[in-house]
Design a protein around this motif. Structure first.
Motif, PDB file in Angstrom:
ATOM      1  N   ASP A   1     202.161 -28.118  -5.778  1.00  0.00           N
ATOM      2  CA  ASP A   1     200.858 -28.569  -6.257  1.00  0.00           C
ATOM      3  C   ASP A   1     200.321 -27.716  -7.393  1.00  0.00           C
ATOM      4  O   ASP A   1     199.541 -28.193  -8.219  1.00  0.00           O
ATOM      5  CB  ASP A   1     199.851 -28.571  -5.095  1.00  0.00           C
ATOM      6  N   ALA A   2     200.736 -26.437  -7.438  1.00  0.00           N
ATOM      7  CA  ALA A   2     200.249 -25.578  -8.511  1.00  0.00           C
ATOM      8  C   ALA A   2     200.677 -26.106  -9.874  1.00  0.00           C
ATOM      9  O   ALA A   2     199.982 -25.908 -10.879  1.00  0.00           O
ATOM     10  CB  ALA A   2     200.755 -24.156  -8.311  1.00  0.00           C
ATOM     11  N   ALA A   3     201.814 -26.806  -9.921  1.00  0.00           N
ATOM     12  CA  ALA A   3     202.294 -27.356 -11.188  1.00  0.00           C
ATOM     13  C   ALA A   3     201.331 -28.406 -11.731  1.00  0.00           C
ATOM     14  O   ALA A   3     201.313 -28.677 -12.938  1.00  0.00           O
ATOM     15  CB  ALA A   3     203.680 -27.957 -11.010  1.00  0.00           C
ATOM     16  N   PHE A   4     200.507 -28.983 -10.853  1.00  0.00           N
ATOM     17  CA  PHE A   4     199.555 -29.997 -11.301  1.00  0.00           C
ATOM     18  C   PHE A   4     198.547 -29.411 -12.287  1.00  0.00           C
ATOM     19  O   PHE A   4     198.031 -30.118 -13.156  1.00  0.00           O
ATOM     20  CB  PHE A   4     198.813 -30.609 -10.110  1.00  0.00           C
ATOM     21  N   LEU A   5     198.277 -28.120 -12.175  1.00  0.00           N
ATOM     22  CA  LEU A   5     197.351 -27.488 -13.120  1.00  0.00           C
ATOM     23  C   LEU A   5     197.865 -27.616 -14.553  1.00  0.00           C
ATOM     24  O   LEU A   5     197.092 -27.826 -15.491  1.00  0.00           O
ATOM     25  CB  LEU A   5     197.146 -26.017 -12.765  1.00  0.00           C
ATOM     26  N   PHE A   6     199.185 -27.497 -14.707  1.00  0.00           N
ATOM     27  CA  PHE A   6     199.760 -27.624 -16.043  1.00  0.00           C
ATOM     28  C   PHE A   6     199.760 -29.088 -16.489  1.00  0.00           C
ATOM     29  O   PHE A   6     199.605 -29.376 -17.683  1.00  0.00           O
ATOM     30  CB  PHE A   6     201.168 -27.037 -16.069  1.00  0.00           C
ATOM     31  N   GLU A   7     199.922 -30.005 -15.540  1.00  0.00           N
ATOM     32  CA  GLU A   7     199.817 -31.424 -15.873  1.00  0.00           C
ATOM     33  C   GLU A   7     198.399 -31.748 -16.333  1.00  0.00           C
ATOM     34  O   GLU A   7     198.203 -32.485 -17.310  1.00  0.00           O
ATOM     35  CB  GLU A   7     200.183 -32.280 -14.661  1.00  0.00           C
ATOM     36  N   LEU A   8     197.427 -31.198 -15.626  1.00  0.00           N
ATOM     37  CA  LEU A   8     196.032 -31.430 -15.989  1.00  0.00           C
ATOM     38  C   LEU A   8     195.715 -30.792 -17.335  1.00  0.00           C
ATOM     39  O   LEU A   8     195.012 -31.381 -18.166  1.00  0.00           O
ATOM     40  CB  LEU A   8     195.107 -30.874 -14.899  1.00  0.00           C
ATOM     41  N   GLU A   9     196.243 -29.597 -17.552  1.00  0.00           N
ATOM     42  CA  GLU A   9     196.055 -28.935 -18.854  1.00  0.00           C
ATOM     43  C   GLU A   9     196.596 -29.815 -19.977  1.00  0.00           C
ATOM     44  O   GLU A   9     195.954 -29.974 -21.022  1.00  0.00           O
ATOM     45  CB  GLU A   9     196.749 -27.580 -18.864  1.00  0.00           C
ATOM     46  N   SER A  10     197.792 -30.384 -19.756  1.00  0.00           N
ATOM     47  CA  SER A  10     198.406 -31.243 -20.766  1.00  0.00           C
ATOM     48  C   SER A  10     197.563 -32.494 -21.014  1.00  0.00           C
ATOM     49  O   SER A  10     197.398 -32.935 -22.166  1.00  0.00           O
ATOM     50  CB  SER A  10     199.819 -31.635 -20.321  1.00  0.00           C
ATOM     51  N   LEU A  11     197.010 -33.073 -19.948  1.00  0.00           N
ATOM     52  CA  LEU A  11     196.164 -34.259 -20.092  1.00  0.00           C
ATOM     53  C   LEU A  11     194.899 -33.926 -20.880  1.00  0.00           C
ATOM     54  O   LEU A  11     194.488 -34.686 -21.773  1.00  0.00           O
ATOM     55  CB  LEU A  11     195.798 -34.806 -18.710  1.00  0.00           C
ATOM     56  N   ILE A  12     194.282 -32.796 -20.564  1.00  0.00           N
ATOM     57  CA  ILE A  12     193.064 -32.376 -21.278  1.00  0.00           C
ATOM     58  C   ILE A  12     193.382 -32.132 -22.753  1.00  0.00           C
ATOM     59  O   ILE A  12     192.602 -32.486 -23.642  1.00  0.00           O
ATOM     60  CB  ILE A  12     192.464 -31.116 -20.624  1.00  0.00           C
ATOM     61  N   GLU A  13     194.543 -31.534 -23.002  1.00  0.00           N
ATOM     62  CA  GLU A  13     194.976 -31.291 -24.376  1.00  0.00           C
ATOM     63  C   GLU A  13     195.123 -32.607 -25.135  1.00  0.00           C
ATOM     64  O   GLU A  13     194.697 -32.733 -26.297  1.00  0.00           O
ATOM     65  CB  GLU A  13     196.307 -30.541 -24.374  1.00  0.00           C
ATOM     66  N   THR A  14     195.700 -33.612 -24.474  1.00  0.00           N
ATOM     67  CA  THR A  14     195.851 -34.930 -25.091  1.00  0.00           C
ATOM     68  C   THR A  14     194.499 -35.576 -25.350  1.00  0.00           C
ATOM     69  O   THR A  14     194.270 -36.186 -26.400  1.00  0.00           O
ATOM     70  CB  THR A  14     196.699 -35.845 -24.183  1.00  0.00           C
ATOM     71  N   ARG A  15     193.590 -35.435 -24.387  1.00  0.00           N
ATOM     72  CA  ARG A  15     192.234 -35.983 -24.571  1.00  0.00           C
ATOM     73  C   ARG A  15     191.560 -35.344 -25.796  1.00  0.00           C
ATOM     74  O   ARG A  15     190.874 -36.019 -26.567  1.00  0.00           O
ATOM     75  CB  ARG A  15     191.387 -35.712 -23.328  1.00  0.00           C
ATOM     76  N   LYS A  16     191.758 -34.054 -25.959  1.00  0.00           N
ATOM     77  CA  LYS A  16     191.144 -33.342 -27.091  1.00  0.00           C
ATOM     78  C   LYS A  16     191.662 -33.865 -28.414  1.00  0.00           C
ATOM     79  O   LYS A  16     190.925 -33.951 -29.401  1.00  0.00           O
ATOM     80  CB  LYS A  16     191.427 -31.842 -26.967  1.00  0.00           C
ATOM     81  N   LYS A  17     192.947 -34.234 -28.444  1.00  0.00           N
ATOM     82  CA  LYS A  17     193.549 -34.698 -29.693  1.00  0.00           C
ATOM     83  C   LYS A  17     193.236 -36.165 -29.978  1.00  0.00           C
ATOM     84  O   LYS A  17     193.052 -36.548 -31.128  1.00  0.00           O
ATOM     85  CB  LYS A  17     195.064 -34.474 -29.648  1.00  0.00           C
ATOM     86  N   THR A  18     193.166 -36.981 -28.936  1.00  0.00           N
ATOM     87  CA  THR A  18     192.968 -38.421 -29.138  1.00  0.00           C
ATOM     88  C   THR A  18     191.515 -38.854 -28.984  1.00  0.00           C
ATOM     89  O   THR A  18     191.125 -39.903 -29.516  1.00  0.00           O
ATOM     90  CB  THR A  18     193.839 -39.219 -28.158  1.00  0.00           C
ATOM     91  N   MET A  19     190.732 -38.078 -28.227  1.00  0.00           N
ATOM     92  CA  MET A  19     189.309 -38.347 -28.008  1.00  0.00           C
ATOM     93  C   MET A  19     189.038 -39.808 -27.630  1.00  0.00           C
ATOM     94  O   MET A  19     188.291 -40.526 -28.304  1.00  0.00           O
ATOM     95  CB  MET A  19     188.509 -37.974 -29.258  1.00  0.00           C
ATOM     96  N   PRO A  20     189.632 -40.292 -26.517  1.00  0.00           N
ATOM     97  CA  PRO A  20     189.421 -41.687 -26.124  1.00  0.00           C
ATOM     98  C   PRO A  20     187.965 -41.954 -25.742  1.00  0.00           C
ATOM     99  O   PRO A  20     187.317 -41.136 -25.081  1.00  0.00           O
ATOM    100  CB  PRO A  20     190.351 -41.848 -24.912  1.00  0.00           C
TER     101      PRO A  20
END
Length: 212
Positions: A117-136
């Motif tokens: 489950d700790a790996a999910f933090l990196f998945e969430l980090e990646s999602l937030i990073e994508t949100r920052k770049k695409t700004m949906p």
């Protein structure tokens, strides 16, 4: 490592999967020829062969996003590599930590499977990073980035206070909920500051090692 045993294809290339040595995240897939593999071993940083430009290239030579090599391993057929690295910045030319960000298929039936489950933090980090770049539009994360650092800091402070209150109340359900909110907003803050989560974890690991 004896690089002479590696088997190259008819073009003199071998596929190399680049993996974050600390998180296990796959960063990119590249190709090496014998010269770039030897350079990688000699210099301790990744060198590849560009099939489109037909030339050697040193990862991070222009961007500064180099990759320090921790380990190179090969498969049972000796014709493919896994290169475990400590990245000094994003791996992808688009600015993301990994080149693998787009989901092609997801099996919902595996959602209940056991996983770290700790790996999910990196998945969430990646999602937030994508949100920052695409700004949906309509995304709460987009809203936070639009509002700026002061709003993000305010939310971190508010969620930290909620964690304290939940702990004082001895309410595990409330504490879990508020801690999750705090972690999310901290990840948003780290993205706003362009500070990878891995750097924070590296500090924790260093402190732990010093006390051993």
């Amino acid at each position: 490592m004896n690089a002479e045993i590696i088997k190259y294809d008819e073009k003199g290339l071998v596929p190399a999967i680049i993996q974050n040595a600390e998180t296990g995240e796959v960063l990119t897939l590249a190709y090496m020829n014998q010269e770039s593999l030897n350079l990688s071993i000699e210099k301790g940083e990744t060198w590849f062969f560009s099939r489109s430009r037909n030339e050697l290239w040193h990862k991070g030579e222009t961007s500064g996003n180099t990759q320090k090599i921790k380990e190179i391993i090969y498969d049972c057929d000796q014709d493919s590599l896994v290169v475990k690295v400590i990245p000094q910045g994003p791996a992808c030319h688009k600015g993301t930590q990994s080149c693998f960000t787009e989901k092609l298929y997801e099996n919902k039936e595996t959602d209940s499977a056991v996983r770290p489950d700790a790996a999910f933090l990196f998945e969430l980090e990646s999602l937030i990073e994508t949100r920052k770049k695409t700004m949906p539009e309509g995304s709460y994360t987009t809203y936070l980035f639009n509002e700026g650092v002061d709003k993000i800091l305010k939310k971190v402070g508010e969620e930290a206070s909620e964690v304290i209150i939940a702990a004082k109340n001895r309410d595990h359900g409330e504490l879990s909920w508020e801690t999750a909110d705090l972690l999310y907003h901290l990840l948003v803050l780290l993205q706003e500051q362009e500070l990878p989560l891995q750097e924070v974890l590296s500090v924790l690991k260093k402190r732990h090692a010093e006390k051993e």
